[in-house]
Scaffold this active site. Structure first.
Site, short mmCIF file in Angstrom:
data_model
loop_
_atom_site.label_atom_id
_atom_site.label_comp_id
_atom_site.label_asym_id
_atom_site.label_seq_id
_atom_site.Cartn_x
_atom_site.Cartn_y
_atom_site.Cartn_z
N SER A 1 52.79 24.47 46.46
CA SER A 1 53.35 23.63 47.51
C SER A 1 54.47 24.40 48.22
O SER A 1 54.22 25.46 48.77
CB SER A 1 53.84 22.30 46.91
OG SER A 1 54.08 21.36 47.92
N TYR B 1 60.21 27.83 42.95
CA TYR B 1 60.02 26.73 43.91
C TYR B 1 61.04 26.83 45.04
O TYR B 1 60.73 27.21 46.14
CB TYR B 1 60.08 25.39 43.20
CG TYR B 1 59.62 24.25 44.08
CD1 TYR B 1 58.27 23.99 44.26
CD2 TYR B 1 60.53 23.45 44.77
CE1 TYR B 1 57.83 22.97 45.09
CE2 TYR B 1 60.11 22.43 45.61
CZ TYR B 1 58.76 22.19 45.76
OH TYR B 1 58.33 21.18 46.59
N HIS C 1 46.74 17.09 46.08
CA HIS C 1 47.86 18.01 45.95
C HIS C 1 48.17 18.34 44.49
O HIS C 1 48.84 19.32 44.21
CB HIS C 1 49.09 17.40 46.62
CG HIS C 1 50.15 18.40 46.96
ND1 HIS C 1 49.94 19.42 47.86
CD2 HIS C 1 51.42 18.54 46.51
CE1 HIS C 1 51.05 20.14 47.97
NE2 HIS C 1 51.96 19.63 47.16
N ASP D 1 43.75 16.75 49.72
CA ASP D 1 45.22 16.82 49.73
C ASP D 1 45.75 16.01 50.91
O ASP D 1 45.42 16.28 52.06
CB ASP D 1 45.65 18.28 49.84
CG ASP D 1 47.10 18.49 49.47
OD1 ASP D 1 47.92 17.57 49.69
OD2 ASP D 1 47.44 19.58 48.97
#
Length: 726
Positions: A566, A486, A684, A649
């Site tokens: 993301s 991430y 999302h 989203d």
């Protein structure tokens, strides 16, 4: 049964081919992709010409975009639907994702509120327990509102004493919640209904007659696009028209500011947290008893200030001059920064993630080497004791009342399903944690190994990484491995229970999770080392993790996949363009990929402090240098790529996945597939129903199994090996 074993082995050989056979099937002829006409749009940024050939795919409503999306989805379904062993993958994921969830309870008066999902339920149910030994009863079950499971409960706030519940309901993952109020005793909703309460914060009045809350403008009352900004704090009295709710805070302030509200237990003090960015917020206090003016507690400081307003004291946890955070206490009658008193000093060996008053004590949650610790301190800050946790893992929520006699905490780890523990805190005593509720799962932790290693990144910075695999793994350089990352927004990747990952682990795969810069695992300095013009550090950390796994014989480049969603999708998208030789496959999920235009869509202007903006000449330079969509080069042999996005989203626009998919399909010189999967009636990720999760995860893991030459599970071999235990 012994007589049948040769037949079963023969069937297994037919249904589940050898790894070599799978590898051969995973290298098909070059796919014929849907037509993606190349446009002629060229932008000029501070004298630099930047082509944008697929600008037309930004238009969600055009027939051309919809037709292109339908064709891409059909191609992806055809390719992944033909993966050998897909039925077994789907069957096992259906079992694993049916392992439930349970949240830490929120006590209010003599009632306990908590969420739980069991079996094949699409969405968690909010339960209430009347009294410590009372029976649990469903209070809000959104599964009954929608057969497809696409109605979700985004948030909930019980009133003081537990008489009412304010909760937010959204559709298809769009997170544009509508606020409802439920009478807890009767289970019936009051007439009060308030739309556009996305990410709402609610603070109930002590007498239960109303609440302070936050909401965004109603669409149509502001210019198009502005409904994503200009949040306000309002007061609603039960039984009155919400359209007349007064805006009490937020006017004449910053467009991108967001708010949180807290009310002291006696109703005297109203605190507003005004978030200027994810990492900097202001605090304002109002004395409701005297109807005094707003008083500034702290303003225009580039730091986080997290608060707990209890018993006429304001407890403040901050990273101002303390990258690992410290805690202060302030008197609301004199709340200025100069009058704060330090309670808990900063520690060098751990990050203070949060804390508050529970049962007359400070409950403090620390993060040390990317796993949690829980400590109890006296209100003067002195240490009482550390609360023993079941194993290395993650706290998933603390619950308790400031004047109560108990503390609840949620806990999970790589092989420990969600569990909730209760600590008795009578008088000055502290009890030992006792299991309050847990998710039952046929998973035996002894069948797996968890390691934490440290490796050097490109600039010599050492980065930690968790590695999870079956016990007895041979380090032969050929183990199928998924590297997940991430690296942003202060978000920490800590040991947590992933139902889908169990499929991979029990099939002999390896999961690796590095704690990249940009996250919050090692404090604010660690975060800042991976943002803005230092974002390349995040990519370098991820590259170094892959190289370490290969060097240490966990895997090889042809057995390695990378995964991220993301901001993590930006990460894997960047790796596809920067090191396409380093891995075989990449999942690029709900990603940001066009970093020169991202801030123009949905709520993305909130993220400018993290990434920067191409509207600034200096920031344009470093964004253009790594923006994945702009770094794709013709004639490169790219790894297999699965790009996923969702039509509803409300955070990251699906245009990123569409444009990147078209660009990669046109540029790729190799024959590995570039697949695009755009989900309908989903967002999302929050609130996605179990049925859609199973379908999505089946596609993702079919992709990984086929590309890495791994063998899907013939049975629930490890999953049934033992009962869950702590």
């Amino acid at each position: 049964m012994l007589l049948r074993r040769p037949l079963l082995m023969l069937l297994a050989a037919v249904m589940f081919p050898t790894r070599d056979a799978l590898a051969q099937r995973a290298a098909p002829r070059r796919l014929t992709y849907p037509a993606s006409p190349r446009g002629t749009v060229v932008d000029t940024f501070f004298g630099t010409l930047v082509p944008d050939p697929y600008r037309w795919l930004e238009d969600d409503t055009s027939a051309a975009t919809r037709n292109w999306t339908d064709q891409q989805n059909a191609l992806t379904a055809r390719v992944l639907g033909a993966v050998p062993g897909r039925e077994a993958i789907h069957a096992r994921l259906t079992q694993l994702l049916s392992i439930g969830t349970v949240g830490s309870p929120t006590p209010k008066g003599n009632r306990y509120f908590y969420t739980k999902r069991e079996g094949t339920q699409n969405q968690p149910i909010l339960y209430v327990r009347d009294g410590p030994t009372g029976a649990d009863r469903p209070l809000v079950d959104v599964n009954a509102l929608n057969a497809e499971g696409t109605t979700a409960m985004d948030w909930w706030y019980p009133s003081e004493g537990g008489r009412y519940l304010a909760y937010g309901i959204s559709q298809s993952g769009n997170e544009r919640a509508t606020l409802h109020v439920r009478d807890v005793a009767t289970g019936r909703d009051l007439p009060d209904t308030i739309p556009d309460c996305r990410f709402s914060s609610v603070a109930w009045l002590p007498d239960n007659t109303g609440f302070y809350y936050t909401r965004f403008p109603h669409p149509g009352t502001v210019a198009a696009g502005e409904e994503h900004y200009n949040q306000r704090v309002r007061l609603h009295r039960l039984g009155t028209d919400p359209a007349r709710d007064d805006s009490i805070f937020g006017r004449q302030r910053f467009r991108e500011e967001t708010y949180g509200v807290q009310l002291s237990p006696d109703g005297r003090w109203l605190l507003v947290t005004a978030g200027r960015t994810f990492y900097a917020n202001d605090l304002y206090l109002k004395d409701l008893r005297s109807n005094g003016p707003w008083v500034t507690v702290v303003e225009n400081v580039d730091a986080n200030f997290n608060t707990d307003l209890q018993d006429d004291q304001l407890y403040i946890t901050t990273n101002q001059d303390a990258p690992n955070f410290k805690m202060y206490v302030a008197d609301p009658t004199n709340p200025g920064r100069g009058a704060w008193r330090e309670l808990v000093p900063e520690r060098n060996d751990a990050v203070l993630e949060g804390g508050g008053v529970v049962a007359g004590r400070l409950a403090l949650q620390y993060l040390r080497n990317a796993s949690n610790r829980l400590e109890l301190h006296a209100l003067d800050g002195s240490m009482i004791r550390e609360v023993e946790l079941p194993t290395l893992g993650t706290l998933t929520g603390l619950g308790g009342e400031w004047n109560g006699q108990e503390l609840f905490f949620g806990f999970t780890s790589f092989t420990v399903p969600p569990s909730v523990y209760r600590v008795e805190l009578p008088g000055t005593a502290v009890g030992n944690p006792a299991l309050w509720q847990r998710v039952e799962a046929q998973v035996n932790p002894d069948n797996f190994e968890v390691r934490q290693v440290w490796y050097p990144s490109r600039d010599g910075t050492y980065v930690s990484m968790f590695i999870v695999h079956r016990r007895g793994l041979q380090l032969n350089g050929r183990n199928p491995t998924v590297l997940n990352g991430y690296g942003g927004f202060q978000i920490s990747l800590t040991p947590s229970f992933s139902r889908a990952n169990l499929l991979w682990l029990e099939s002999g795969g390896v999961i690796a999770i590095p704690n990249l810069r940009g996250g919050g695992e090692y404090g604010e300095r660690w975060h800042q080392a991976g943002m803005l013009d230092r974002k390349q550090n995040v990519f370098d950390d991820f590259i170094a993790a892959a190289e370490w796994l290969i060097l240490n014989q966990y895997t090889g480049a042809q057995k390695l996949a990378i995964s991220g969603g993301s901001n993590g999708g930006l990460l894997t998208g960047a790796l596809v363009t920067q090191r396409p030789d380093l891995f075989r496959a990449a999942l690029v999920a709900v990603p940001l990929l066009d970093m020169l235009r991202y801030q123009r869509f949905l709520i993305a202007r909130f993220w400018i402090p993290e990434y920067g903006s191409s509207e600034d000449s200096t920031q344009f330079g470093f964004l253009h240098a790594y923006s994945p969509y702009h770094r794709v080069r013709n004639g490169v042999r790219y790894p297999a790529v699965l790009l996923t996005a969702a039509e509803s989203d409300s955070r990251v626009a699906p245009l990123h996945a569409r444009k990147m998919g078209a660009r990669l399909q046109a540029a790729n010189a190799g024959n590995r597939p570039i697949l695009v999967r755009i989900e309908t009636r989903a967002g999302h990720g929050a609130g996605k129903p179990l049925s859609k999760q199973v379908d999505e995860q089946t596609d993702i893991w079919s992709f990984f199994f086929s590309q890495l030459g791994a063998r899907p599970p013939a049975s629930a071999s490890i999953g049934a090996a033992g009962a869950a235990r702590q």
